[in-house]
Enzyme design. Structure first.
Site, short mmCIF file in Angstrom:
data_model
loop_
_atom_site.label_atom_id
_atom_site.label_comp_id
_atom_site.label_asym_id
_atom_site.label_seq_id
_atom_site.Cartn_x
_atom_site.Cartn_y
_atom_site.Cartn_z
N ASP A 193 0.80 -1.08 0.05
CA ASP A 193 0.06 0.05 -0.07
C ASP A 193 0.90 1.21 0.01
O ASP A 193 1.47 1.49 1.09
CB ASP A 193 -0.84 -0.08 1.30
CG ASP A 193 -1.90 1.10 1.32
OD1 ASP A 193 -1.78 1.97 0.44
OD2 ASP A 193 -2.92 1.22 2.17
N ASP A 243 -2.79 2.41 -5.97
CA ASP A 243 -1.72 2.35 -5.06
C ASP A 243 -1.69 1.28 -4.08
O ASP A 243 -0.81 1.09 -3.16
CB ASP A 243 -1.66 3.81 -4.10
CG ASP A 243 -2.93 3.73 -3.18
OD1 ASP A 243 -4.09 2.94 -3.71
OD2 ASP A 243 -2.89 4.55 -2.29
N GLU A 244 -2.36 0.28 -4.65
CA GLU A 244 -2.30 -1.12 -3.88
C GLU A 244 -2.02 -2.23 -4.68
O GLU A 244 -2.71 -2.42 -5.80
CB GLU A 244 -3.54 -1.41 -2.97
CG GLU A 244 -3.72 -0.24 -1.70
CD GLU A 244 -4.96 -0.24 -1.21
OE1 GLU A 244 -4.91 -0.28 0.11
OE2 GLU A 244 -6.14 -0.67 -1.81
#
Length: 147
Positions: free
Chosen positions: A17, A111-112
């Protein structure tokens, strides 16, 4: 029972993350914003913060807060309208880089990502080693590893 991070595993999944991802990109692209409080909103007219830098968080600014309220907490707050295409560009590069760690990458969001590390046991010294490698390669991110 103590956790032995180097013990063999039958299955290991990592969640990556990228913390404050949009704000970090804004600070990277605007060097004079480095180490300054930055809040990203949804466009130039956006009034709600979608993310903010660590420096802004130190003043109590957080995701979901109205920009007006954030400016009261942090008078020097820099307003950065979101740039989704730029975030997607850098996200793509990062996600492609994760394939160097394992070919089993599942992108969850911009973003993960989830990494299935189960087949990589002979390449690494264990969970601690992999977590360190990911942070070294990709900077500020949270790495959760579950065995």
């Amino acid at each position: 029972m103590a956790f032995d991070s180097s013990a063999p595993w039958s299955r290991m999944i990592a969640l990556i993350d990228m913390d404050c991802f949009f704000a970090q990109i804004e600070q990277m692209d605007n060097r004079n914003w480095f180490k300054k409080p930055v809040a990203v909103t949804n466009g130039t007219q956006g009034t709600t913060i979608i993310t903010c830098s660590y420096e802004a968080r130190a003043f109590g600014v957080h995701t979901g807060m109205r920009l007006k309220q954030a400016r009261q907490l942090c008078p020097g707050l820099i307003h950065a309208p979101s740039r989704p295409y730029r975030y997607a560009e850098l996200s793509t590069r990062i996600m492609e880089g994760l394939i160097d760690i394992t070919p089993d990458v599942e992108v969850f969001s911009v973003d993960e990502a989830f990494l299935d590390l189960s087949r990589c046991q002979s390449l690494y010294q264990g969970a601690t080693d992999i977590g360190y490698l990911i942070k070294k390669e990709f900077g500020k991110c949270l790495v959760y590893i579950v065995r």
